[in-house]
Design an enzyme around this catalytic site. Structure first.
Site, PDB file in Angstrom:
ATOM      1  CE1 TYR A 130      88.498  50.012 -90.229  1.00  0.00           C
ATOM      2  CE2 TYR A 130      89.842  48.336 -89.176  1.00  0.00           C
ATOM      3  CZ  TYR A 130      88.602  48.849 -89.500  1.00  0.00           C
ATOM      4  OH  TYR A 130      87.462  48.202 -89.067  1.00  0.00           O
ATOM      5  CB  SER A 156      88.574  47.122 -85.391  1.00  0.00           C
ATOM      6  OG  SER A 156      89.348  46.247 -86.177  1.00  0.00           O
TER       7      SER A 156
END
Ligand SMILES: NC(=O)c1ccc[n+]([C@@H]2O[C@H](COP(=O)([O-])OP(=O)(O)OC[C@H]3O[C@@H](n4cnc5c(N)ncnc54)[C@H](OP(=O)(O)O)[C@@H]3O)[C@@H](O)[C@H]2O)c1
Length: 253
Positions: A158, A145
Protein backbone atom coordinates in the site's frame (compact mmCIF):
# COMPACT_ATOMS: atom_id res chain seq x y z
CA UNK A 1 -26.11 34.52 -13.45
CA UNK A 2 -22.66 35.18 -11.96
CA UNK A 3 -19.76 33.10 -13.36
CA UNK A 4 -19.09 30.12 -11.11
CA UNK A 5 -15.56 28.70 -11.62
CA UNK A 6 -16.55 25.53 -9.75
CA UNK A 7 -19.49 24.70 -12.02
CA UNK A 8 -19.19 21.25 -13.65
CA UNK A 9 -22.39 21.39 -15.70
CA UNK A 10 -21.97 19.53 -18.98
CA UNK A 11 -18.81 17.71 -17.83
CA UNK A 12 -18.60 13.93 -17.74
CA UNK A 13 -16.71 12.46 -14.78
CA UNK A 14 -15.48 8.88 -14.53
CA UNK A 15 -15.03 7.74 -10.91
CA UNK A 16 -13.63 4.31 -10.06
CA UNK A 17 -14.82 2.48 -6.95
CA UNK A 18 -17.80 4.79 -6.55
CA UNK A 19 -20.11 2.25 -4.88
CA UNK A 20 -18.95 3.04 -1.36
CA UNK A 21 -16.69 5.12 0.90
CA UNK A 22 -14.66 7.95 -0.56
CA UNK A 23 -15.56 7.14 -4.18
CA UNK A 24 -19.23 7.53 -3.38
CA UNK A 25 -18.59 10.85 -1.63
CA UNK A 26 -16.53 12.04 -4.60
CA UNK A 27 -19.15 11.04 -7.18
CA UNK A 28 -21.94 12.74 -5.25
CA UNK A 29 -19.88 15.93 -4.80
CA UNK A 30 -19.15 16.14 -8.53
CA UNK A 31 -22.81 15.48 -9.35
CA UNK A 32 -23.84 18.23 -6.95
CA UNK A 33 -21.54 20.58 -8.90
CA UNK A 34 -23.35 19.59 -12.11
CA UNK A 35 -21.31 16.72 -13.60
CA UNK A 36 -22.69 13.55 -15.14
CA UNK A 37 -21.19 10.49 -13.49
CA UNK A 38 -19.82 7.28 -14.93
CA UNK A 39 -18.95 4.84 -12.16
CA UNK A 40 -16.55 1.99 -12.89
CA UNK A 41 -15.94 -0.94 -10.58
CA UNK A 42 -16.81 -4.47 -9.67
CA UNK A 43 -19.78 -3.78 -7.34
CA UNK A 44 -23.07 -2.29 -8.54
CA UNK A 45 -23.22 1.25 -7.13
CA UNK A 46 -26.97 1.37 -6.42
CA UNK A 47 -26.80 3.87 -3.53
CA UNK A 48 -24.53 6.19 -5.49
CA UNK A 49 -26.80 5.98 -8.52
CA UNK A 50 -29.77 6.93 -6.36
CA UNK A 51 -27.95 9.89 -4.79
CA UNK A 52 -26.69 11.19 -8.14
CA UNK A 53 -30.02 10.91 -9.93
CA UNK A 54 -31.82 12.54 -7.00
CA UNK A 55 -29.48 15.50 -7.53
CA UNK A 56 -30.62 15.61 -11.16
CA UNK A 57 -27.41 14.18 -12.63
CA UNK A 58 -27.11 11.45 -15.22
CA UNK A 59 -25.49 8.19 -14.07
CA UNK A 60 -24.00 5.23 -15.86
CA UNK A 61 -22.20 2.16 -14.51
CA UNK A 62 -19.43 0.25 -16.27
CA UNK A 63 -18.67 -3.10 -14.67
CA UNK A 64 -14.91 -3.66 -14.41
CA UNK A 65 -12.55 -5.54 -12.15
CA UNK A 66 -9.72 -3.05 -11.86
CA UNK A 67 -7.04 -5.51 -10.80
CA UNK A 68 -6.20 -5.95 -14.46
CA UNK A 69 -5.30 -3.27 -16.99
CA UNK A 70 -7.07 -5.19 -19.74
CA UNK A 71 -10.30 -3.37 -18.85
CA UNK A 72 -9.17 0.25 -19.10
CA UNK A 73 -10.04 0.92 -22.74
CA UNK A 74 -13.49 -0.63 -22.29
CA UNK A 75 -14.08 1.61 -19.26
CA UNK A 76 -13.22 4.78 -21.17
CA UNK A 77 -15.20 3.61 -24.20
CA UNK A 78 -18.16 2.85 -21.90
CA UNK A 79 -18.10 6.39 -20.51
CA UNK A 80 -17.91 7.93 -23.96
CA UNK A 81 -20.65 5.65 -25.30
CA UNK A 82 -22.93 6.67 -22.41
CA UNK A 83 -22.49 10.42 -22.42
CA UNK A 84 -20.50 11.26 -25.56
CA UNK A 85 -17.33 12.58 -23.92
CA UNK A 86 -14.96 12.36 -20.98
CA UNK A 87 -13.71 15.40 -19.05
CA UNK A 88 -12.75 14.21 -15.58
CA UNK A 89 -11.19 10.99 -14.24
CA UNK A 90 -10.95 10.19 -10.55
CA UNK A 91 -8.71 7.18 -9.89
CA UNK A 92 -10.24 6.28 -6.55
CA UNK A 93 -10.58 2.47 -6.41
CA UNK A 94 -7.99 1.04 -4.09
CA UNK A 95 -7.25 -1.84 -1.81
CA UNK A 96 -4.97 -2.65 1.12
CA UNK A 97 -3.34 -5.75 2.61
CA UNK A 98 -1.81 -5.82 6.08
CA UNK A 99 1.05 -8.07 7.20
CA UNK A 100 4.50 -7.70 8.73
CA UNK A 101 7.13 -6.97 6.08
CA UNK A 102 8.95 -10.17 7.10
CA UNK A 103 5.88 -12.20 6.12
CA UNK A 104 4.46 -10.10 3.26
CA UNK A 105 3.37 -12.29 0.32
CA UNK A 106 3.93 -11.72 -3.37
CA UNK A 107 0.19 -12.08 -3.97
CA UNK A 108 -0.55 -9.21 -1.55
CA UNK A 109 2.16 -7.15 -3.21
CA UNK A 110 0.88 -7.72 -6.75
CA UNK A 111 -2.83 -7.21 -6.02
CA UNK A 112 -2.35 -3.88 -4.27
CA UNK A 113 0.17 -2.58 -6.80
CA UNK A 114 -2.13 -3.55 -9.67
CA UNK A 115 -5.30 -1.95 -8.29
CA UNK A 116 -3.67 1.12 -6.71
CA UNK A 117 -0.91 1.97 -9.19
CA UNK A 118 -0.80 0.01 -12.45
CA UNK A 119 -4.47 0.27 -13.40
CA UNK A 120 -4.68 3.98 -12.42
CA UNK A 121 -1.73 4.72 -14.73
CA UNK A 122 -3.19 2.91 -17.72
CA UNK A 123 -6.67 4.30 -17.06
CA UNK A 124 -5.17 7.80 -16.95
CA UNK A 125 -3.40 7.03 -20.23
CA UNK A 126 -6.62 5.86 -21.91
CA UNK A 127 -8.56 8.84 -20.52
CA UNK A 128 -5.87 11.34 -21.55
CA UNK A 129 -5.79 9.94 -25.09
CA UNK A 130 -9.52 10.61 -25.28
CA UNK A 131 -9.10 14.11 -23.79
CA UNK A 132 -6.38 14.92 -26.34
CA UNK A 133 -8.70 13.72 -29.11
CA UNK A 134 -11.51 15.94 -27.81
CA UNK A 135 -9.09 18.90 -27.79
CA UNK A 136 -10.55 20.62 -24.72
CA UNK A 137 -8.20 19.39 -22.01
CA UNK A 138 -9.37 17.54 -18.94
CA UNK A 139 -8.83 16.85 -15.26
CA UNK A 140 -7.31 13.74 -13.73
CA UNK A 141 -7.36 13.30 -9.96
CA UNK A 142 -5.55 10.43 -8.29
CA UNK A 143 -6.44 9.41 -4.76
CA UNK A 144 -3.20 9.28 -2.79
CA UNK A 145 -2.81 8.82 0.98
CA UNK A 146 -0.89 9.94 4.05
CA UNK A 147 1.34 7.03 3.01
CA UNK A 148 2.31 9.05 -0.06
CA UNK A 149 4.30 11.09 2.50
CA UNK A 150 4.90 8.69 5.39
CA UNK A 151 6.01 5.07 5.74
CA UNK A 152 3.11 3.50 7.57
CA UNK A 153 3.45 0.07 9.14
CA UNK A 154 2.48 -3.47 8.03
CA UNK A 155 1.21 -2.17 4.65
CA UNK A 156 4.27 -2.55 2.40
CA UNK A 157 2.50 -2.71 -0.95
CA UNK A 158 0.00 0.00 0.00
CA UNK A 159 2.78 2.44 0.95
CA UNK A 160 4.69 1.58 -2.23
CA UNK A 161 1.58 2.11 -4.35
CA UNK A 162 0.54 5.39 -2.73
CA UNK A 163 4.09 6.80 -2.78
CA UNK A 164 4.16 5.72 -6.42
CA UNK A 165 0.90 7.45 -7.26
CA UNK A 166 2.25 10.74 -5.86
CA UNK A 167 5.30 10.52 -8.12
CA UNK A 168 3.21 9.47 -11.08
CA UNK A 169 0.88 12.43 -10.53
CA UNK A 170 3.84 14.78 -10.95
CA UNK A 171 5.22 12.94 -13.97
CA UNK A 172 1.87 13.00 -15.76
CA UNK A 173 1.41 16.67 -14.89
CA UNK A 174 4.81 17.40 -16.44
CA UNK A 175 3.88 15.58 -19.64
CA UNK A 176 0.28 16.68 -20.02
CA UNK A 177 0.02 20.19 -18.55
CA UNK A 178 0.80 21.77 -21.93
CA UNK A 179 -2.05 19.73 -23.42
CA UNK A 180 -4.51 21.36 -21.01
CA UNK A 181 -4.84 18.24 -18.89
CA UNK A 182 -4.45 18.90 -15.17
CA UNK A 183 -3.17 15.91 -13.20
CA UNK A 184 -3.33 16.28 -9.44
CA UNK A 185 -3.92 14.10 -6.41
CA UNK A 186 -5.89 14.28 -3.20
CA UNK A 187 -4.30 12.68 -0.17
CA UNK A 188 -7.04 11.84 2.32
CA UNK A 189 -6.09 11.57 5.97
CA UNK A 190 -7.88 9.02 8.12
CA UNK A 191 -11.44 8.52 6.89
CA UNK A 192 -14.09 6.20 8.27
CA UNK A 193 -14.60 3.68 5.42
CA UNK A 194 -14.18 -0.08 4.85
CA UNK A 195 -10.50 0.58 4.11
CA UNK A 196 -9.84 1.70 7.71
CA UNK A 197 -12.27 -0.59 9.56
CA UNK A 198 -9.43 -2.71 10.99
CA UNK A 199 -7.75 0.41 12.40
CA UNK A 200 -10.94 1.74 13.95
CA UNK A 201 -11.68 -1.66 15.50
CA UNK A 202 -8.25 -1.70 17.16
CA UNK A 203 -8.81 0.37 20.30
CA UNK A 204 -5.16 1.38 20.70
CA UNK A 205 -4.62 2.37 17.06
CA UNK A 206 -7.95 4.21 16.99
CA UNK A 207 -7.02 6.24 20.08
CA UNK A 208 -3.50 7.02 18.80
CA UNK A 209 -4.81 8.12 15.40
CA UNK A 210 -7.49 10.37 16.86
CA UNK A 211 -5.03 11.92 19.29
CA UNK A 212 -2.85 13.05 16.35
CA UNK A 213 -5.63 14.58 14.24
CA UNK A 214 -5.93 18.30 15.07
CA UNK A 215 -9.56 18.25 13.85
CA UNK A 216 -10.11 15.52 16.49
CA UNK A 217 -12.29 13.25 14.35
CA UNK A 218 -12.09 10.73 11.53
CA UNK A 219 -12.82 12.21 8.11
CA UNK A 220 -16.17 11.67 6.41
CA UNK A 221 -16.46 10.98 2.66
CA UNK A 222 -18.19 14.34 2.13
CA UNK A 223 -15.09 16.08 3.56
CA UNK A 224 -13.30 15.37 0.25
CA UNK A 225 -15.96 16.96 -1.95
CA UNK A 226 -14.66 20.51 -1.95
CA UNK A 227 -11.13 19.50 -2.93
CA UNK A 228 -12.43 17.22 -5.68
CA UNK A 229 -14.77 19.81 -7.18
CA UNK A 230 -11.98 22.39 -7.08
CA UNK A 231 -9.45 20.13 -8.83
CA UNK A 232 -12.07 19.00 -11.37
CA UNK A 233 -13.14 22.53 -12.23
CA UNK A 234 -11.78 25.46 -14.23
CA UNK A 235 -10.83 27.06 -10.89
CA UNK A 236 -7.84 24.68 -10.95
CA UNK A 237 -6.77 25.31 -14.56
CA UNK A 238 -3.28 26.40 -13.46
CA UNK A 239 -2.88 23.72 -10.74
CA UNK A 240 -0.66 20.86 -11.93
CA UNK A 241 1.08 18.02 -10.11
CA UNK A 242 -0.02 18.89 -6.61
CA UNK A 243 -0.85 16.35 -3.91
CA UNK A 244 -3.48 18.08 -1.80
CA UNK A 245 -3.80 16.71 1.71
CA UNK A 246 -7.32 16.69 3.16
CA UNK A 247 -6.41 15.32 6.54
CA UNK A 248 -7.85 17.31 9.44
CA UNK A 249 -4.34 18.66 9.96
CA UNK A 250 -2.58 15.26 10.40
CA UNK A 251 0.51 16.05 8.31
CA UNK A 252 1.14 19.38 9.96
CA UNK A 253 1.24 17.83 13.39
N1 LIG B 1 -10.32 5.61 4.12
C1 LIG B 1 -9.18 6.26 4.27
O1 LIG B 1 -8.85 6.72 5.36
C2 LIG B 1 -8.28 6.48 3.09
C3 LIG B 1 -7.15 7.26 3.31
C4 LIG B 1 -6.29 7.50 2.26
C5 LIG B 1 -6.57 7.01 1.00
N2 LIG B 1 -7.68 6.24 0.82
C6 LIG B 1 -7.91 5.76 -0.54
O2 LIG B 1 -9.19 6.14 -0.96
C7 LIG B 1 -9.64 5.25 -1.96
C8 LIG B 1 -11.03 4.76 -1.61
O3 LIG B 1 -10.93 3.98 -0.43
P1 LIG B 1 -12.08 3.91 0.68
O4 LIG B 1 -11.48 4.36 1.93
O5 LIG B 1 -13.31 4.53 0.18
O6 LIG B 1 -12.20 2.33 0.81
P2 LIG B 1 -13.37 1.31 0.42
O7 LIG B 1 -14.62 1.73 1.08
O8 LIG B 1 -12.75 -0.02 0.71
O9 LIG B 1 -13.53 1.52 -1.14
C9 LIG B 1 -12.60 1.02 -2.07
C10 LIG B 1 -13.22 1.03 -3.44
O10 LIG B 1 -12.29 0.45 -4.38
C11 LIG B 1 -12.95 -0.60 -5.04
N3 LIG B 1 -12.04 -1.68 -5.44
C12 LIG B 1 -11.13 -2.31 -4.70
N4 LIG B 1 -10.55 -3.29 -5.43
C13 LIG B 1 -11.13 -3.27 -6.66
C14 LIG B 1 -10.97 -4.02 -7.84
N5 LIG B 1 -10.09 -5.01 -7.94
N6 LIG B 1 -11.74 -3.70 -8.92
C15 LIG B 1 -12.64 -2.71 -8.84
N7 LIG B 1 -12.84 -1.96 -7.74
C16 LIG B 1 -12.08 -2.24 -6.66
C17 LIG B 1 -13.93 -1.13 -4.03
O11 LIG B 1 -14.91 -1.95 -4.64
P3 LIG B 1 -15.66 -3.09 -3.76
O12 LIG B 1 -16.65 -2.38 -2.90
O13 LIG B 1 -16.25 -3.95 -4.79
O14 LIG B 1 -14.58 -3.77 -2.95
C18 LIG B 1 -14.49 0.18 -3.50
O15 LIG B 1 -15.39 0.73 -4.41
C19 LIG B 1 -8.58 4.15 -2.06
O16 LIG B 1 -7.69 4.43 -3.12
C20 LIG B 1 -7.88 4.27 -0.73
O17 LIG B 1 -6.58 3.77 -0.78
C21 LIG B 1 -8.54 5.96 1.82
Amino acid sequence: MAFNPFDLTGRVALVTGANTGLGQGLAVALARAGADIVAAGRSTPSDTQKAVTELGGRFHFVHADLDSVGVVQAVVDGAVAAFGRLDILINNAGTIRRADALEFSEADWDLVMNVNLKTPFFLAQAAARRMVEQGEGGKIINIASMLSFQGGIRVASYTASKSGIAGLTKLLANEWAAKGINVNAIAPGYFATNNTEALRNDEGRNRDILARIPAARWGRPEDLGGAAVFLASSAADYVHGTVLAVDGGWLGR
